[in-house]
Design an enzyme around this catalytic site. Structure first.
Site, PDB file in Angstrom:
ATOM      1  N   GLU A  81      -1.484  -6.889   3.904  1.00 20.07           N
ATOM      2  CA  GLU A  81      -1.861  -7.299   5.265  1.00 20.07           C
ATOM      3  C   GLU A  81      -0.720  -7.982   6.019  1.00 20.07           C
ATOM      4  OE1 GLU A  81      -6.571  -8.097   4.916  1.00 20.07           O
ATOM      5  OE2 GLU A  81      -5.352  -9.624   3.947  1.00 20.07           O
TER       6      GLU A  81
HETATM    7  C1  ACM Z   1      -6.461  -8.143  -0.020  1.00 22.69           C
HETATM    8  O1  ACM Z   1      -7.676  -8.135  -0.223  1.00 22.69           O
HETATM    9  N1  ACM Z   1      -5.969  -8.505   1.159  1.00 22.69           N
HETATM   10  C2  ACM Z   1      -5.516  -7.733  -1.064  1.00 22.69           C
END
Ligand code: ACM
Length: 500
Positions: A312
């Site tokens: 992310e």
């Molecule tokens: C995640 O759940 N951002 C790895």
């Protein structure tokens, strides 16, 4: 049979109550063994640590002395010779006869796993912390057992909410019972930095000073962290430290202004948004910082892996992400470790020593499949199957639901060796159940989300796929309920399972 023997027969746990399901279990009639006040535990040299741990569990509930010695004879014996070669580095053989229980393995890890199976073969109240009445009968059986995958993991997010070393150790005890052998600790995120780094002390003292919701947070000293690592190692669990980067880094950026591109430290963050933070990819100090952090972490990490996050990174451009990872991955190698990264890391064509951890909600990912094709091993944590922080149903009081609701059957019914397109059995390192803690505040919350789903993941990681069967599994799972009650584990009583 005498009435005492009949009673003992009735009290024995059924031989098919073990989770994860062993490779091979054969009932041996009239060969039950009953642990009594005169039972001794006999261990090979090198295996007395495992014997002591077993004795610790058995003494509390039986009240028996159960002396541990390096000797041979009847009773419970742990031997490091004579096992079938199929047991490999983590498997074992367990034979129950009227005179004792003999566990054989090639390694101490194998013996530890054999003793966990023995716990499952004893009546559930063996897990009680206070003295209970017997009989303590083990059903006559021959077991040959070894794992499908080398990696069976659990992840605990200690960044969103901090958990004390005692809570982490209790989770270690709970997952070891299911032959989980890796504990991945998510040690840094936007809301907190949880491990002392001597060369950058404000990470802990400033970055560790809060958590989601604005509570006091906390951090582990290196001594506390090493104590967790040793406690885990004694239970065949290797700890993997994760420092998430280049995103999920607000706690570090708030601790040191120079790590920010504009030289200004942002405030500490106690919300639950993701994707807003990034290390400054163009600054040299960023890589000096990461070198220091990885060097200090590697020094307190006896295991082979360091997790560098990489998920992310929505505030980092694709080009910068690639530049960043191509500088960071060699730092991990330089300190003698192999990197694990969330599966976005596959986009940079990392060397085959790097393990991408798949956390998607679909069945295909071209970058992950390409990495598998080049020889990278993939760790399987599909979020809509393996994420332990998802709600079970819409009425689950804690947890998230962005990847869906995960009832017990949903979490069990998938094949890690044939799940993601073009990522076959041979490309899979194993499975891991991540437990993110935005909504998780207490030891009881952790237990409620992990149990009963974690044992299902452990079985997916350990047991041969040929043993996979929901109807049989849910009966073995039901038998864990009284065990968790005896242990004081706060588990979710799913209506999919007929708890006794
Ligand atoms: C995640 O759940 N951002 C790895």
């Amino acid at each position: 049979m005498t009435s005492a023997a009949t009673q003992a027969q009735a009290a024995a746990a059924p031989i098919d109550s073990v989770i994860p399901a062993p490779v091979s279990v054969t009932a041996v009639p009239n060969a039950n063994y009953t642990v009594t006040s005169s039972t001794q535990i006999r261990a090979a040299a090198g295996a007395t640590g495992v014997a002591d741990l077993l004795a610790g569990v058995l003494r509390r509930s039986t009240g028996f002395a159960l002396p541990v010695s390096q000797s041979t004879g009847d009773g419970i014996s742990l031997q490091l010779s004579g096992a079938d070669p199929q047991v490999g580095t983590e498997g074992y053989q367990l034979d129950v006869s009227t005179t004792g229980v003999l566990i054989k393995a090639a390694t101490v890890a194998g013996l530890f796993n054999g003793t966990q199976t023995l716990r499952h073969l004893l009546p559930a109240k063996i897990e009680s912390s206070t003295v209970q009445s017997g009989p303590w009968t083990v059903p006559g059986a021959r077991i040959l057992d070894y794992p499908r995958f080398a990696y069976r993991g659990a992840m605990l997010d200690v960044a969103r909410h901090f958990f004390t070393p005692d809570i982490v150790k209790r989770y270690i005890d709970e997952i070891a019972l299911y032959k989980v052998n890796y504990l991945h600790l998510h040690l840094a995120d936007d809301q907190g930095w949880r491990i002392v780094i001597d060369s950058w002390p404000r990470l802990a003292t400033v970055g560790g000073s809060t958590q989601v919701g604005g509570g006091a947070g906390g951090f582990y000293t290196k001594a506390q962290y090493s104590d967790i690592v040793s406690y885990a190692a004694a239970r065949n669990i290797t700890v993997i430290p994760e420092i998430d980067m280049p995103g999920h880094t607000n706690a570090a950026l708030a601790s040191y202004a120079e790590l920010n591109c504009n030289g200004v430290a942002p405030p500490l963050y106690t919300g639950t948004d993701v994707g807003f933070s990034s290390f400054c990819v163009s600054k040299a100090v960023t890589y000096q910082f990461i070198d220091d952090v990885v060097r200090e972490l590697a020094a307190i990490t006896p295991g082979p892996y360091i997790h560098i996050g990489g998920d992310e990174a929505q505030s980092t451009s694709d080009a910068d992400y690639k530049t960043f990872m191509n500088k960071v991955l060699p730092i991990v190698t330089k300190y003698g470790k192999q990197a694990i990264g969330w599966h976005e890391v596959a986009k940079v064509n990392p060397p085959t020593s790097v393990t991408p951890q798949f956390w998607g909600t679909g069945r295909s990912d071209s970058a992950v499949a390409s990495a598998a094709g080049r020889g990278n091993k993939i760790l399987m944590s599909p979020a809509n199957k393996a994420y332990l922080d998802m709600k079970y149903t819409s009425s689950t009081p804690i947890g998230q639901d962005w990847a869906g609701k995960i009832e017990v059957k949903t979490g069990y019914d998938w094949n890690p060796g044939a799940y993601v397109t073009n990522v076959g059995e041979a490309a899979v390192r194993g499975v891991e159940g991540p437990l993110w803690t935005e909504t998780v505040k207490t030891r009881q919350d952790i237990e409620f989300l992990a149990f009963p789903r974690l044992p299902g993941l452990a079985e997916l990681g350990w047991s041969p796929w040929s043993k996979h069967n929901w109807d049989a599994y849910k009966q073995r799972l039901a038998a864990q309920g009284p065990r968790w009650q005896a242990m004081g584990v706060n588990f979710y009583r799913s209506t999919q399972v007929s708890w006794p």
